[in-house]
Scaffold this active site. Structure first.
Site, short mmCIF file in Angstrom:
data_model
loop_
_atom_site.label_atom_id
_atom_site.label_comp_id
_atom_site.label_asym_id
_atom_site.label_seq_id
_atom_site.Cartn_x
_atom_site.Cartn_y
_atom_site.Cartn_z
N GLU A 266 0.84 -1.19 0.00
CA GLU A 266 0.00 0.00 0.00
C GLU A 266 0.88 1.25 0.00
OE1 GLU A 266 -3.64 1.91 2.69
OE2 GLU A 266 -2.18 0.58 3.63
N LYS A 341 -9.80 0.99 -1.88
CA LYS A 341 -9.88 0.79 -0.44
C LYS A 341 -11.26 1.23 0.02
CE LYS A 341 -7.18 1.46 3.80
NZ LYS A 341 -5.92 2.02 4.35
N CYS A 375 -5.24 -3.15 3.12
CA CYS A 375 -4.91 -2.91 4.53
C CYS A 375 -6.12 -3.01 5.47
CB CYS A 375 -4.23 -1.55 4.67
SG CYS A 375 -3.32 -1.32 6.23
#
Length: 509
Positions: A266, A341, A375
């Protein structure tokens, strides 16, 4: 004198615009369970995914019957499957154009038109399609709706034998046997709640005698997939070209080992924020986003040049008026797709003004279906479960954590996702320090490939992991056939044993 007009009968492929009339016919056909008719979204998905496999019969411009089907890869399913498992949910994730069996998921005839042998016409159309597509067979799980009347005195096997001998008539089984289908297996629990069949079904099959097994020397679906993970060192680069050189170094090195995928972390391109450090944080991240399109083009070129599928980690990107954290799956055939995300951390929102994305999907690759979660997303179990229901075998998680606490959250949750979704999870993060870049000072990571926990896998659920906080690559082979074995014969079977009678999970449109 009154002359009876011959009805006009038309067999054709179903269209989405037929839905309202189709719905009326379905409700009439499902009189004992009228609430079980197909939704418009489900019909849309079927028509979009496999239009040639959806048939309907019109009589005088009214829909009198319908046959719905998908193509499956028979090697991926145990014969003791359930209906829900075989259709893959409302998105029909089990359908694949590379499969070998035409699987019938529904046939119905409006009550007013029964006795006109319309069902036979639909099945003849299916057989013709099966031959045209060079599929080896047609299969389906057939209900035995008269079995409840005989269940106290006959086992399912004895019941089927008597139907074959025409000593008992079963409206479904008798028709299928007369239509050249043979009984392959009795399945218990195929359609929960089917009281008429006592939840039994008969796996029926019609073999295509013209089927020719083709030799696939190229593009054969892989069962063993090699993953390359980059544990990226955060450091200042002289310019954009220097960063690209470092990217190419890793792509070149990993591709030399014939890896199928390479995964970057990321926001691995954060070093380029150094030139914007004089700006406030929201402006600095927008400055970094100006490199995203160039990096995408670079990754596309590398994917083709080095013959490897690249999961680009993530980068900031302005879409409309808002800032998002996104990445790209760049396939080695030159195509690409974007992932986003979904869950933004409080720090990302307050420091950079980022927004959560809305794209949640699996991606088809030459190594099967994969998913990508960035994440924080891995800490929300519902998200990866939806991807698993769509057929995901490998989940990639690019992450960025500054402390061991943050890293532990990612790793522990990733291990849980591997167990509960019966999939492999690959996590890759950045290490080291990044001076002169606000909000990016320190990094901590230990990249790894995580597995389910059963006899075929490592006892600790860790296939391999990198040395903590050291720039490196990790090369790992994962066997997709082990996932299939786990799904059908594991010590525990998380995906099969869910209590869907008590709870369900659904992705919003």
């Amino acid at each position: 004198m009154i002359v009876n007009e011959t009805p006009k009968i038309d067999l054709r492929n179903l269209r989405l615009k037929d839905y309202q009339e189709l719905k009326v016919s379905m409700i009439k056909s499902y009189q004992k369970m009228p609430e079980e008719y197909w939704s418009k979204d489900e019909i849309r998905n079927l028509v979009n995914k496999f239009p040639e496999g959806q048939f309907c019969i019109e009589i005088d411009n009214k829909i009198a019957g319908c046959a719905l089907a998908i193509i499956i890869d028979s090697k991926k399913f145990d014969e003791n499957h359930t209906y829900e498992e075989i259709i893959g949910g409302e998105n029909f994730s089990t359908h694949t154009s590379n499969g070998d069996v035409l699987y019938g998921i529904d046939v119905f005839i409006h009550p007013e038109y029964r006795g006109m042998r319309l069902g036979r016409r639909l099945y003849e159309a299916r057989k013709e399609l099966c031959e045209q597509l060079n599929l080896k067979s047609i299969a389906f799980g057939g209900r035995i709706p008269n079995y409840a009347k005989y269940a106290k005195e006959l086992t399912p096997k004895k019941y089927i034998e008597k139907v074959k001998l025409q000593e008992i008539h079963d409206p479904v089984l008798s028709f299928q046997l007369s239509n050249d289908f043979h009984v392959k297996k009795v399945i218990k629990g195929y359609l929960p709640g089917d009281a008429e069949s006592k939840e039994y079904a008969v796996l029926m099959e019609w073999n295509n005698i013209y089927y020719t097994k083709t030799k696939k020397l190229i593009d054969t679906p892989k069962t063993v997939v090699r993953l390359g993970l980059v544990q990226w060192q955060m450091r200042l680069f002289r310019d954009y070209e220097s960063l690209v050189s470092q990217i190419e170094f890793f792509v070149d090195a990993v591709s030399d080992y014939q890896s199928d995928f390479i995964l970057f972390p990321e926001l691995f391109n954060a070093p380029l924020m150094a030139e914007f450090n004089h700006l406030n944080e929201p402006e600095a991240i927008r400055g970094l986003s100006t490199y995203t399109e160039r990096l995408l083009e670079t990754f596309q070129d590398f994917a083709i040049t080095y013959n490897i599928n690249i999961v680009t980690g993530s980068m900031p990107m302005v879409i409309g008026e808002h800032m998002y954290n996104v990445g790209f799956l760049c396939r080695r055939d030159g195509t690409y797709e974007r992932y986003e995300k979904l869950h933004i951390t409080p720090a990302e929102e307050t420091a950079w003004g980022m927004k959560g994305g809305s794209k949640l999907q699996t991606f088809d690759t030459d190594c099967g279906k994969v998913g990508v979660l960035i994440c924080y997303d891995i800490e929300f179990p519902e998200v990866s479960r939806i991807l698993a229901e769509e057929g995901m075998n490998i989940l990639f998680v690019p992450f960025m954590t500054d402390t061991q606490n943050g890293y532990s959250r990612v790793k522990i949750c990733a291990q849980a996702r591997a167990v509960e979704n019966e999939c492999y999870v690959a996590i890759a993060g950045s290490v080291g320090n990044l001076p002169k870049v606000n909000n990016m000072d320190i990094q901590y990571a230990q990249s790894a490939v995580l597995t389910p926990s059963d006899f075929a896998f490592p006892v600790n659920g860790i296939k391999a992991e990198a040395t903590p906080n050291t720039e490196s690559t990790l090369l790992v082979d994962v066997d997709l056939d082990l996932l299939k074995e786990l799904h059908n014969f594991g010590s525990v079977r998380n995906m099969k044993d869910r209590r869907k009678d008590l709870y369900s999970l659904k992705k919003k449109k």
